[in-house]
Design a protein around this motif. Structure first.
Motif, PDB file in Angstrom:
ATOM      1  N   SER A  12     117.786  -3.256  53.123  1.00 53.05           N
ATOM      2  CA  SER A  12     119.138  -2.772  53.352  1.00 53.05           C
ATOM      3  C   SER A  12     119.119  -1.539  54.233  1.00 53.05           C
ATOM      4  N   SER A 137     111.332   3.382  46.036  1.00 50.56           N
ATOM      5  CA  SER A 137     112.606   3.334  46.759  1.00 50.56           C
ATOM      6  C   SER A 137     113.343   2.055  46.391  1.00 50.56           C
ATOM      7  N   SER A 138     114.670   2.086  46.506  1.00 53.37           N
ATOM      8  CA  SER A 138     115.457   0.892  46.198  1.00 53.37           C
ATOM      9  C   SER A 138     115.143  -0.229  47.183  1.00 53.37           C
ATOM     10  N   GLU A 139     114.829   0.136  48.443  1.00 51.22           N
ATOM     11  CA  GLU A 139     114.493  -0.886  49.437  1.00 51.22           C
ATOM     12  C   GLU A 139     113.223  -1.634  49.042  1.00 51.22           C
ATOM     13  N   TYR A 142     113.868  -3.810  46.022  1.00 50.26           N
ATOM     14  CA  TYR A 142     114.586  -5.017  46.435  1.00 50.26           C
ATOM     15  C   TYR A 142     113.610  -6.027  47.040  1.00 50.26           C
ATOM     16  N   ARG A 177     125.469  -4.948  48.424  1.00 47.17           N
ATOM     17  CA  ARG A 177     124.323  -4.148  47.994  1.00 47.17           C
ATOM     18  C   ARG A 177     123.640  -4.727  46.760  1.00 47.17           C
ATOM     19  N   GLU A 181     119.641  -1.051  43.485  1.00 42.24           N
ATOM     20  CA  GLU A 181     119.944   0.327  43.867  1.00 42.24           C
ATOM     21  C   GLU A 181     120.349   1.169  42.662  1.00 42.24           C
ATOM     22  N   GLU A 182     120.682   0.524  41.566  1.00 39.99           N
ATOM     23  CA  GLU A 182     121.030   1.231  40.337  1.00 39.99           C
ATOM     24  C   GLU A 182     119.746   1.486  39.546  1.00 39.99           C
TER      25      GLU A 182
END
Length: 240
Positions: A12, A137-139, A142, A177, A181-182
């Motif tokens: 993202s 990291s959220s990326e 994911y 999204r 990310e949470e």
């Protein structure tokens, strides 16, 4: 059998990806639009105009037109009177139906993987799970989450199941999204993945199916929270 590659390997971003010269122009435009949808840069109801997208991607209108047609075939885009091509909007019922289908399909994939997955494939799933647990990291979370589910589909060894899951996953991209990310959801997902890995390693088909179903139900609940939090406070629309 074709590998269960994630729909897009792009993470993202807040702006469109640079031109991918290793892809045909139409496929490159498609991937960039999909990336923008997943990142929340293109929202349900937003218009897709060939001129604007071609200028932004640095290409002619022809590949953009091809990409929009493919997105329409995938169910991500629809033609709206007087507006043209727009990102499809899903209502609350459609979202729940999609997650219900995802639970049925992916829990079946986990059952099949427990039965048919090789030792090498199960080790790879465990390695991906460890990488997701260590992600900062959220990326990255994911990306590893996508890899985890794709690896289970590979281990399930059923091409018809694979195509059905990919169809549902494509439609879910409209929601934007990732719930990864949470932070709380990411922590829960890591624990849920660990339970799935344990069941796969034990070749426990029933437990693998149950653990995956609980995981998808957790993702569904997180998605509904995400959409509820994003809804304007003064909105009279009770659909998510």
């Amino acid at each position: 059998m074709a590998s269960a590659k994630p729909i897009s390997d792009e993470t993202s971003t807040t702006k469109s990806s640079a031109l991918r010269t290793d892809l045909p122009p139409g496929q490159d435009a498609y991937q960039q639009i999909v990336s923008d949808i997943r990142a929340g840069n293109l929202l349900p109801g937003d218009r897709l105009t060939e001129v604007d997208l071609a200028a932004r991607f640095g290409m002619s209108r022809t590949p953009v037109r091809e990409a929009i047609r493919q997105l329409e075939a995938d169910g991500l885009v629809m033609h709206t009177p007087r507006l043209g091509a727009t990102i499809r909007t899903l209502d609350h019922s459609e979202i729940s139906e999609l997650y219900d289908m995802r639970a049925v399909l992916e829990s079946t994939a986990a059952r099949f993987a427990a039965r048919a997955g090789s030792g090498v494939e199960l080790s790879e799933i465990e390695t991906i799970q460890a990488a997701m647990s260590a992600a900062r990291s959220s990326e990255e979370r994911y990306r590893q989450n996508q890899n985890f589910h794709a690896a289970i589909l590979d281990a399930a060894r059923n091409r018809f199941l694979l195509r059905a899951v990919q169809s549902v996953q494509k439609t879910l991209l409209i929601l934007g999204r990732s719930t990864m990310e949470e932070p709380k959801r990411a922590e829960d997902a890591v624990r849920e993945h660990a339970a799935i890995v344990t069941a796969l390693r034990s070749r426990d088909e029933d437990e693998a199916e149950r653990a995956m179903r609980l995981h998808i139900q957790g993702a569904h609940a997180a998605r509904l929270r995400q959409l509820r939090d994003a809804r304007p406070l003064d909105s009279d629309n009770h659909e998510l």
